[in-house]
Design an enzyme around this catalytic site. Structure first.
Site, mmCIF file in Angstrom:
data_model
loop_
_atom_site.group_PDB
_atom_site.id
_atom_site.type_symbol
_atom_site.label_atom_id
_atom_site.label_comp_id
_atom_site.label_asym_id
_atom_site.label_seq_id
_atom_site.Cartn_x
_atom_site.Cartn_y
_atom_site.Cartn_z
ATOM 1 N N ARG A 179 1.145 -1.169 0.263
ATOM 2 C CA ARG A 179 -0.438 -0.058 0.379
ATOM 3 C C ARG A 179 0.686 1.293 0.044
ATOM 4 O O ARG A 179 0.739 2.446 -0.749
ATOM 5 C CB ARG A 179 -0.570 -0.422 1.311
ATOM 6 C CG ARG A 179 -2.284 -0.972 0.889
ATOM 7 C CD ARG A 179 -2.661 -1.082 2.694
ATOM 8 N NE ARG A 179 -3.643 0.051 2.995
ATOM 9 C CZ ARG A 179 -3.789 0.771 3.957
ATOM 10 N NH1 ARG A 179 -3.642 -0.250 4.874
ATOM 11 N NH2 ARG A 179 -4.423 1.475 4.461
ATOM 12 N N HIS A 225 -6.816 8.226 11.453
ATOM 13 C CA HIS A 225 -5.958 7.349 11.226
ATOM 14 C C HIS A 225 -4.608 7.144 10.677
ATOM 15 O O HIS A 225 -4.278 6.294 11.187
ATOM 16 C CB HIS A 225 -7.045 6.591 10.977
ATOM 17 C CG HIS A 225 -8.617 6.114 10.240
ATOM 18 N ND1 HIS A 225 -9.559 5.840 9.603
ATOM 19 C CD2 HIS A 225 -9.159 6.455 12.302
ATOM 20 C CE1 HIS A 225 -10.743 6.109 10.860
ATOM 21 N NE2 HIS A 225 -10.641 6.466 11.228
ATOM 22 N N CYS A 256 16.798 -0.143 24.693
ATOM 23 C CA CYS A 256 17.743 -0.450 23.657
ATOM 24 C C CYS A 256 17.588 -0.793 22.165
ATOM 25 O O CYS A 256 17.690 -0.315 21.316
ATOM 26 C CB CYS A 256 17.672 -1.965 23.550
ATOM 27 S SG CYS A 256 16.108 -2.891 24.206
HETATM 28 C C1 BV8 Z 1 -12.131 1.784 18.211
HETATM 29 C C2 BV8 Z 1 -6.294 2.247 9.297
HETATM 30 C C3 BV8 Z 1 -12.258 1.468 20.882
HETATM 31 C C4 BV8 Z 1 -5.557 1.953 8.774
HETATM 32 C C5 BV8 Z 1 -8.597 1.814 9.972
HETATM 33 C C6 BV8 Z 1 -19.375 1.676 17.099
HETATM 34 C C7 BV8 Z 1 -20.159 1.229 16.229
HETATM 35 C C8 BV8 Z 1 -20.149 -0.452 15.558
HETATM 36 C C9 BV8 Z 1 -18.739 -0.218 15.363
HETATM 37 C C10 BV8 Z 1 -17.392 0.424 16.213
HETATM 38 C C11 BV8 Z 1 -18.312 1.904 16.728
HETATM 39 N N1 BV8 Z 1 -17.097 1.967 17.342
HETATM 40 C C12 BV8 Z 1 -15.771 1.787 17.570
HETATM 41 C C13 BV8 Z 1 -16.123 0.304 16.959
HETATM 42 C C14 BV8 Z 1 -15.139 -0.202 16.471
HETATM 43 C C15 BV8 Z 1 -14.765 -0.326 14.824
HETATM 44 C C16 BV8 Z 1 -15.588 0.081 13.952
HETATM 45 O O1 BV8 Z 1 -16.309 1.524 13.073
HETATM 46 N N2 BV8 Z 1 -16.283 -0.862 12.839
HETATM 47 C C17 BV8 Z 1 -16.357 -1.307 11.702
HETATM 48 C C18 BV8 Z 1 -16.015 -2.262 10.531
HETATM 49 C C19 BV8 Z 1 -18.116 -1.393 12.094
HETATM 50 N N3 BV8 Z 1 -13.984 1.153 15.349
HETATM 51 C C20 BV8 Z 1 -12.906 0.705 15.810
HETATM 52 O O2 BV8 Z 1 -12.111 -0.193 15.799
HETATM 53 C C21 BV8 Z 1 -11.788 2.120 15.738
HETATM 54 N N4 BV8 Z 1 -11.411 2.036 17.013
HETATM 55 O O3 BV8 Z 1 -13.363 2.356 18.467
HETATM 56 O O4 BV8 Z 1 -11.661 1.754 19.507
HETATM 57 C C22 BV8 Z 1 -11.608 1.683 21.371
HETATM 58 C C23 BV8 Z 1 -12.027 2.677 22.920
HETATM 59 C C24 BV8 Z 1 -11.085 2.431 23.893
HETATM 60 C C25 BV8 Z 1 -9.756 2.241 24.388
HETATM 61 C C26 BV8 Z 1 -9.872 1.160 23.288
HETATM 62 C C27 BV8 Z 1 -10.600 1.146 21.764
HETATM 63 C C28 BV8 Z 1 -10.806 2.475 15.127
HETATM 64 C C29 BV8 Z 1 -10.658 2.424 13.854
HETATM 65 C C30 BV8 Z 1 -10.116 2.886 12.412
HETATM 66 C C31 BV8 Z 1 -9.452 1.927 11.973
HETATM 67 N N5 BV8 Z 1 -8.850 1.772 10.836
HETATM 68 N N6 BV8 Z 1 -7.683 2.752 8.924
HETATM 69 C C32 BV8 Z 1 -5.323 1.391 7.624
HETATM 70 O O5 BV8 Z 1 -5.533 2.192 6.584
HETATM 71 O O6 BV8 Z 1 -4.583 0.385 7.053
HETATM 72 S S1 BV8 Z 1 -10.373 2.589 9.105
HETATM 73 C C33 BV8 Z 1 -10.048 2.709 7.668
HETATM 74 O O7 BV8 Z 1 -11.575 1.870 7.246
HETATM 75 C C34 BV8 Z 1 -9.974 3.901 6.672
HETATM 76 O O8 BV8 Z 1 -9.051 4.382 7.289
HETATM 77 C C35 BV8 Z 1 -11.814 3.987 6.950
HETATM 78 O O9 BV8 Z 1 -11.933 4.957 8.034
HETATM 79 C C36 BV8 Z 1 -12.488 3.035 6.511
HETATM 80 C C37 BV8 Z 1 -12.635 2.818 5.153
HETATM 81 O O10 BV8 Z 1 -14.212 2.982 5.138
HETATM 82 P P1 BV8 Z 1 -14.348 4.246 4.432
HETATM 83 O O11 BV8 Z 1 -12.579 5.483 4.109
HETATM 84 O O12 BV8 Z 1 -15.286 4.834 4.093
HETATM 85 O O13 BV8 Z 1 -13.887 3.743 2.628
HETATM 86 P P2 BV8 Z 1 -14.577 2.264 2.302
HETATM 87 O O14 BV8 Z 1 -13.767 1.492 1.360
HETATM 88 O O15 BV8 Z 1 -15.807 1.762 2.508
HETATM 89 O O16 BV8 Z 1 -15.758 3.257 1.074
HETATM 90 C C38 BV8 Z 1 -15.515 3.920 0.262
HETATM 91 C C39 BV8 Z 1 -16.340 5.019 -0.293
HETATM 92 O O17 BV8 Z 1 -15.909 5.818 -1.591
HETATM 93 C C40 BV8 Z 1 -17.382 4.325 -1.074
HETATM 94 O O18 BV8 Z 1 -18.858 5.052 -0.365
HETATM 95 C C41 BV8 Z 1 -18.112 4.175 -2.329
HETATM 96 O O19 BV8 Z 1 -18.676 4.304 -2.409
HETATM 97 C C42 BV8 Z 1 -17.308 5.627 -2.152
HETATM 98 N N7 BV8 Z 1 -16.330 5.566 -3.350
HETATM 99 C C43 BV8 Z 1 -15.481 5.530 -4.798
HETATM 100 N N8 BV8 Z 1 -15.443 5.874 -5.231
HETATM 101 C C44 BV8 Z 1 -15.444 7.445 -4.886
HETATM 102 C C45 BV8 Z 1 -15.819 7.267 -4.164
HETATM 103 N N9 BV8 Z 1 -16.461 8.458 -3.279
HETATM 104 C C46 BV8 Z 1 -16.422 10.022 -4.049
HETATM 105 N N10 BV8 Z 1 -15.397 9.688 -5.115
HETATM 106 C C47 BV8 Z 1 -14.890 8.422 -6.145
HETATM 107 N N11 BV8 Z 1 -14.518 8.277 -7.052
#
Ligand code: BV8
Length: 238
Positions: free
Chosen positions: A68, A118, A133
């Site tokens: 990546r 993130h 270390c």
């Molecule tokens: C935490 C870095 C707590 C790493 C990432 C509440 C409800 C449900 C679940 C949870 C909640 N609270 C917490 C959770 C758990 C979890 C979570 O949300 N799970 C999800 C899957 C349900 N959250 C966490 O774990 C967070 N931490 O809550 O800690 C805690 C509290 C106390 C003590 C300890 C812990 C941490 C979340 C961060 C994880 N890291 N990234 C890496 O990159 O490798 S998240 C990663 O995935 C991205 O950063 C991003 O956030 C996510 C992907 O989502 P999107 O960016 O939206 O991308 P996606 O591909 O899904 O969608 C793309 C969109 O673009 C589509 O809609 C598409 O149609 C559109 N698109 C496509 N082309 C275009 C376009 N739009 C415009 N123009 C285009 N051309």
């Protein structure tokens, strides 16, 4: 529907732009929804982007990030990133960029004060709390590199699932969301929290920009069906 939104942009004192992987899609960065390729085809990103996965198989996860990183280093910001940075230069202090993206493309486009919730894929840090270390000039090469003395591993400086977000950036993002009168939510599926929660917490008008339906459409005053690089220049040009 673009015309009223352009008026909202002109009238807004404070604007937040909340972005996700779709913001960088037209630069050539795959989104999290896009199918994984190669060795990682059988894994969902949520499975690889965890401390457990890294401890279970450090090389597999390290190599995934290395791939990546190479991809991100090869691409450039697109017209959407440029439109945001241009607006910020023309209207200093009126727009805050809050991103879920770890690719650094907003920063490379010239956007000041980007709140990267993130982390940044181009940086590393120690997996475990560093000991005396664990210093960078005594690193044993490898995938991943490690401390030559205690074996502490290097890991990407991104926020993995289950990990806390950086508190300063999160607090500033929450404050900006609370103070803004307009939030543009661009290129996110709206499934990952707490980032997606910002669009539900703001009292400002919410405009979603996405070519597909997203989990935040119900929170939007207007949904603009289109891409970041097409729609943002139209919305943000003076
Ligand atoms: C935490 C870095 C707590 C790493 C990432 C509440 C409800 C449900 C679940 C949870 C909640 N609270 C917490 C959770 C758990 C979890 C979570 O949300 N799970 C999800 C899957 C349900 N959250 C966490 O774990 C967070 N931490 O809550 O800690 C805690 C509290 C106390 C003590 C300890 C812990 C941490 C979340 C961060 C994880 N890291 N990234 C890496 O990159 O490798 S998240 C990663 O995935 C991205 O950063 C991003 O956030 C996510 C992907 O989502 P999107 O960016 O939206 O991308 P996606 O591909 O899904 O969608 C793309 C969109 O673009 C589509 O809609 C598409 O149609 C559109 N698109 C496509 N082309 C275009 C376009 N739009 C415009 N123009 C285009 N051309």
């Amino acid at each position: 529907m673009k015309e009223p939104v352009r008026q909202w942009v002109r009238d807004a004192r404070r604007i937040v732009v909340l972005t996700g992987a779709g913001m960088s899609a037209e630069s050539g960065v795959p989104t999290f929804r896009d199918a994984q390729a190669g060795l990682w085809a059988d894994f969902r990103p949520e499975q690889l982007a965890t401390e457990e996965a890294f401890r279970a198989d450090p090389r597999r996860v390290w190599d995934w990030y290395a791939l990546r990183r190479e991809g991100v280093a090869r691409v450039a910001p697109n017209a959407g990133h440029a439109a945001i940075a241009g607006f910020q230069q023309r209207h200093p202090g009126r727009m805050t960029v809050v991103t879920q993206n770890v690719d650094g493309l907003h920063q490379r486009a010239g956007s000041p004060g980007v709140l990267a919730l993130h982390g940044n894929i181009a940086e590393d840090r120690w997996l475990d709390r560093p000991r005396a270390c664990c210093n960078l000039d005594a690193i044993e090469g490898g995938r991943p590199p490690r401390c030559a003395v205690c074996g502490n591993l290097r890991r990407p400086a991104v926020v993995w699932f289950g990990e806390m977000l950086p508190q300063r950036e999160l607090a500033q993002a929450e404050a900006a969301a609370a103070a803004c009168d307009l939030m543009l939510v661009v290129g996110t599926s709206g499934v990952v929290y707490p980032a997606a929660g910002l669009a539900r917490a703001t009292r400002g008008r919410v405009v979603v920009v996405n070519p597909q339906a997203s989990e935040l459409d119900d929170a939007a005053d207007v949904v603009l069906t289109g891409t970041a690089a097409q729609v943002l220049p139209e919305l943000l040009e003076d």
